[in-house]
Write a protein that holds these residues in place. Sequence first.
Motif, PDB file in Angstrom:
ATOM      1  N   ALA A  21       0.841  -1.207   0.000  1.00 55.68           N
ATOM      2  CA  ALA A  21       0.000   0.000   0.000  1.00 55.68           C
ATOM      3  C   ALA A  21       0.874   1.255   0.000  1.00 55.68           C
ATOM      4  O   ALA A  21       0.617   2.208  -0.737  1.00 55.68           O
ATOM      5  N   VAL A  25       1.239   4.259  -2.833  1.00 52.84           N
ATOM      6  CA  VAL A  25       1.154   5.694  -2.519  1.00 52.84           C
ATOM      7  C   VAL A  25       2.390   6.426  -3.025  1.00 52.84           C
ATOM      8  O   VAL A  25       2.293   7.510  -3.601  1.00 52.84           O
ATOM      9  N   ILE A  43      -4.874   6.522   4.146  1.00 54.08           N
ATOM     10  CA  ILE A  43      -4.303   5.186   4.259  1.00 54.08           C
ATOM     11  C   ILE A  43      -4.833   4.522   5.523  1.00 54.08           C
ATOM     12  O   ILE A  43      -4.681   5.061   6.618  1.00 54.08           O
ATOM     13  N   LEU A  48      -6.428   2.010   0.612  1.00 53.61           N
ATOM     14  CA  LEU A  48      -6.189   3.408   0.252  1.00 53.61           C
ATOM     15  C   LEU A  48      -7.494   3.985  -0.269  1.00 53.61           C
ATOM     16  O   LEU A  48      -8.076   3.461  -1.220  1.00 53.61           O
TER      17      LEU A  48
END
Length: 80
Positions: A21, A25, A43, A48
């Motif tokens: 994740a 990002v 987050i 997300l």
Amino acid sequence: MWTQHDNEIRRTVEAPDFLTAIRIVDEIAVEAERLNHHPDIDIRWRKLHLVLTTHDAGGLTDLDYRLAEIIDGIAAKHGA
């Protein structure tokens, strides 16, 4: 899948794990800087929550849809 709510589009991406994740990002951040167009990102562990809108224009523009397409590619590349 992006959904439209008023003057923004939203998508939740679920990554395989937290570190993935964060990688997603990071890649989104690089593209957002390149386009000078920055999404709102929340987050939550491996989820997300993304929101795109063009505040200067008071709503959605082609730039939002362009970044959404880039984000879709980044997420897919990471199995999300």
